[in-house]
Scaffold this active site. Structure first.
Site, PDB file in Angstrom:
ATOM      1  CD  GLU A   1      -2.611  -1.629   0.106  1.00 31.98           C
ATOM      2  OE1 GLU A   1      -2.925  -0.743  -0.710  1.00 31.98           O
ATOM      3  OE2 GLU A   1      -2.894  -2.838  -0.076  1.00 31.98           O
TER       4      GLU A   1
ATOM      5  CD  GLU B   1      -3.632  -2.999  -7.167  1.00 29.53           C
ATOM      6  OE1 GLU B   1      -2.697  -3.531  -6.534  1.00 29.53           O
ATOM      7  OE2 GLU B   1      -4.319  -2.065  -6.695  1.00 29.53           O
TER       8      GLU B   1
END
Ligand SMILES: [Zn+2]
Length: 854
Positions: free
Chosen positions: A292, A314
């Site tokens: 994150e 991602e």
């Protein structure tokens, strides 16, 4: 083709939004049932877009008032949003809406978790907060005012003036709405500080509920600081705000969310203590914290133009977090674990009805595409790109990427362009990794003739509904050659397969070598290499590439399990002997030896049989695996006591790689030893355990040999007030249940007063464990399927996102026998025809049902 269900969105239909946003001001008056949200947004025409109607997304919003340039308007409101006529030039749009966080069980938008207000906006949750162009290519600077009685009031960016009951936040970096976040509640912080390479002092806070969780934040804080430093050292990326906040939330659909400056985490992905968390939990927390955090540059500063490009952020961020874990811990161990995970989750997806390219070209609900293909295969593709261009060019390309695209919303073509510019090499063939679904098969043939050795590779990818025509990919194949005594005669070389079939020649060898192919798993493919058991055993004993050495053992185990599941064959003695040699080799990392002891899972064997044209029988597969485990325990009986003694950790607990590796080998050995002593040692280890890794490892060993009833009851009493530990308690009973007992155990546990099925972690702990118990889920009478479908139907109206994702349990249904296919088909029909299904669930079930028999 555009004849699929209405509501399908196509990549090819992309058009930029008709307006740009100068700035966004939001003001929240928080109330559990009636939160008011006032927005002030300055729009100006986007000269690069086609002419279009002014449309703002908005769902489940009660419009109180709207104005343009101060004049009240009466916009047209639909289920999807708002339209109204607007002036030609720049204008100020203002709206006030009312929303009901307490009624929001889907956990998208603004909702309540244990009385705490929190948000989840990715992918399309912001439209449940206010009217807005809720698409990633609209980036804007946000200022947020929060009014509320609830303790701490947080949003993105840097804090402004605040007082009792109100706070102001300003985020100077333009961002899309999916990165918006707000958290408000009774919270306490575990705080620290980090100074960036250029001297910026950053306040770091991990916010938790008071009373119990404050002492479980230290590890995550350390991981955050390591991640911040690593990203500076390896990628030259510094943090860019004065504060970085993390909040732990109990009710959360995913692992965590990278909202700018305010990461929201599932409690399970941030809270840790030795007593309540396993070594695997610690490692996962370190990886998710890093993931994150890394999004701040790969995702936030540079974001996706549209949701089809999800892998842009991602795939790259998973790749980066894997590099981080490999640096912090052991690179071979991390690589092997990633491949185990890829084979368990991504290969079934890529070879079933849910197959889709890493960059899909259409969807109904983007929530259904947060998949192993987008994330994990997306990361594999980047690893391959790095192998093909080399480390130096990769580093240069990333520098150029950050310089060229900072502050923009871009595409995969943009991403590849920096590699093309740095290497002056065209990558249009490489782009197929993003546009074609399916796992390529690479078969290899060998030839040796007086010093010349030739490897001929042939690639093919089975066509599927998602990719009816498959064209050859660029595949990086790392190869090394070993001599008869195990010496490496040709060190690792990177071969580039670009055609359907291609040969590579090695000259001047003194004898026929043994090839070690696809070293370090250099491409996400299925390698078909017919070699003898003796040669595999040779590689298991001698391969200098740690991944392929492990892989040789896995291939032997897989083959012997396939034989044992379809006949009364005995375990392969070469495998047992080879494994014993590896296990005795104290020069090998204990974590690595623990992985060597792991057998392929039952679903992996089912897919392997199916690939050979054999219909898998789940009961026979389970029985074969049990027989092989017994045979392993017998073959290693002489070694296990010494192995247990050598790897018992007496030092103070630390979750570091060295200690956790020893515990991994210890618990693997304990599980095997329990098959010899009936669980006596495991029971005493359970009683003496002072950390969750050993406690859970010993309990699992007991349950696997049909014992552990008293320990299971005691475990509950000990941990009943620790919700994350109770998740483990639910899961372990089902995952270790014998196939004929798993459904009954699940039925009993869903009656337990602590089974709060509206909490996604608890739901997954129980129903996810049932789906993961291969023999139990596929029990011949269909009770596993029926129970699972019942719960999907129960959860769907409350939390469609989690319900839809769990439908993947049915994705491999066409591999099984006609009877099971009928039973699963009946459950799929039942779900498909049930009233009131969500769009998420409807899309998943339709895709799974479309599967043709295999
Ligand atoms: Zn991510």
């Amino acid at each position: 083709m555009k004849d699929s269900a209405p509501g399908t969105v196509y990549l090819s239909d992309y058009a930029p939004f008709g307006w740009l946003i100068e700035s966004v001001h939001l003001e929240f008056d928080l109330d559990p049932d009636a939160t008011r949200v006032k927005s002030r947004i300055v729009f100006s025409p986007n000269l690069n877009s086609p002419e279009q109607e002014f449309f703002l997304h908005g769902e489940n919003l009660k419009l109180i008032s709207a104005r343009i340039d101060g004049t009240a308007i009466s916009p047209r409101i639909t289920r999807e949003g708002l339209t109204c006529p607007v002036p030609d030039g720049e204008f100020l749009f203002e709206a006030e809406v009312e929303i009901n966080p307490a009624a929001n069980t889907a956990l998208e938008g603004l909702y309540l978790s244990n009385g705490m207000f929190c948000t989840q906006c990715e992918a399309e949750g912001f439209r449940k907060i206010t009217f807005y162009p809720d698409r990633p290519d609209v980036m804007a600077v946000f200022t947020v005012a929060i009014n509320g009685s609830a303790g701490v009031l947080l949003s993105n960016g840097n804090p402004g003036p605040r007082g009792a009951g109100h706070a102001l936040w300003h985020d100077p970096w333009p961002k899309p709405s999916y990165l918006f976040a707000l958290v408000a509640g009774d919270l306490v912080a575990h705080s620290d500080r980090f100074t960036t390479a250029s001297g910026r002092r950053v306040d770091l806070n991990i916010w938790v509920r008071p009373g119990g969780d404050e002492d479980k934040c230290a590890f995550a804080m350390g991981a955050l600081k390591r991640a911040m430093q690593w990203d500076e050292q390896v990628y030259g990326r510094e943090y860019d705000l004065d504060v970085f906040n993390i909040v732990a939330v109990d009710d959360f659909n995913m692992g965590a969310m990278e909202n700018k400056g305010l990461n929201v985490f599932n409690s399970a992905a941030v809270l840790a203590s030795p007593e309540t968390s396993t070594d695997a939990n610690f490692e996962r927390i370190e990886a998710i914290i890093a993931h994150e955090y890394f999004h701040n540059w790969t995702g936030n500063r540079i974001t996706c133009r549209d949701w089809f490009q999800l892998c842009l952020k991602e795939g790259l961020t998973v790749f980066r977090d894997a590099q981080f874990t490999a640096n912090m811990r052991s690179a071979p161990v991390k690589r092997i674990r990633d491949v185990i995970d890829l084979r368990a989750r991504q290969f079934p997806e890529d070879n079933g009805p849910l197959a889709h390219p890493v960059r899909p070209d259409h969807f109904q609900k983007i929530n259904n595409f947060y998949t192993a293909t987008v994330y994990e295969k997306g990361a594999e593709v980047i690893g391959m790109l790095k192998r093909l261009v080399g480390d130096k060019a990769y580093a240069e390309a990333l520098e150029l990427y950050f310089a060229r695209f900072d502050g923009q919303a871009i595409t995969i073509e943009d991403w590849l362009s920096v590699f093309e510019d740095v290497t002056r090499r065209e990558l249009c063939q490489f782009l197929r990794w993003y546009t074609q679904a399916g796992t390529p098969r690479v078969s290899v043939k060998e030839e040796y003739d007086s010093g010349t050795y030739t490897l001929t590779f042939t690639q093919s990818t089975p066509p599927s509904a998602a990719s009816p025509v498959q064209r050859p990919q660029i595949i990086s194949i790392a190869v090394g050659l070993l001599g008869a005594n195990g010496d490496e005669v040709v060190p690792t070389q990177m071969l580039e397969l670009t055609k359907d079939s291609q040969s590579f020649t090695f000259e001047g060898l003194s004898g026929r070598p043994v090839p070690s192919i696809l070293r370090d798993f250099s491409a996400p493919v299925i390698l078909e290499h017919e070699i003898s058991d003796a040669e595999r055993a040779f590689l298991l004993a001698h391969d200098t590439d740690p991944f392929n050495r492990w892989e040789a053992g896995q291939a032997l185990a897989r083959e012997t399990l396939c034989y044992m599941a379809t006949s009364d064959a005995r375990p392969n003695p070469d495998y047992l002997e080879g494994l014993r040699t590896v296990l005795r080799d104290d020069s090998l990392d204990p974590a690595y030896r623990a992985l060597m002891l792991g057998l392929p899972g039952e679903s992996e064997i089912a897919l392997a049989l199916s690939a050979h044209g054999i219909i898998p029988d789940p009961e026979a597969i389970h029985a074969a695996r049990e027989r092989l485990l017994d045979a392993l325990a017998e073959a290693l009986a002489g070694d296990l006591p010494a192995l247990l003694d050598a790897n018992a950790v007496r030092e103070r607990y630390s979750p570091d790689a060295a200690q956790s590796g020893r515990r991994a080998l210890f618990t693997a050995a304990l599980a095997l030893w329990s098959r010899r002593d009936g669980g006596a040692r495991a029971a005493s280890e359970y009683a003496a355990a002072d950390n969750m890794t050993l406690q859970l490892g010993a309990l699992g060993a007991l349950l696997a040999v049909g014992r552990g009833e008293a320990e299971t009851a005691a475990f509950y009493e000990q941990w009943r007030h620790e919700r994350l530990v109770i998740d483990k308690w639910f899961a372990i009973q089902i995952s270790h249940a014998a196939p004929d007992a798993a459904v009954a155990k699940t039925r009993a546990l869903v009656q337990h007063p602590d089974f709060n099925w509206k909490n996604p972690n608890r739901f997954r702990a129980v129903l996810g464990a049932l789906a993961g118990n291969h023999g139990g889920f596929h029990s011949r009478d269909g009770r596993g399927y029926a129970l699972f479908a019942d719960w999907l139907l129960t959860l769907d109206p409350v939390n469609p996102q989690t319900a839809a994702r769990m439908c993947t349990a049915f994705q491999s249904w066409r591999h099984y026998d006609g009877g099971r296919q009928m039973l699963i088909g009946a459950q799929l029909d039942r779900i498909a025809t049930a009233g009131g299904r969500s769009k998420d669930m409807a899309e998943m079930i339709a895709r799974i049902r479309a599967a043709r028999p295999q």
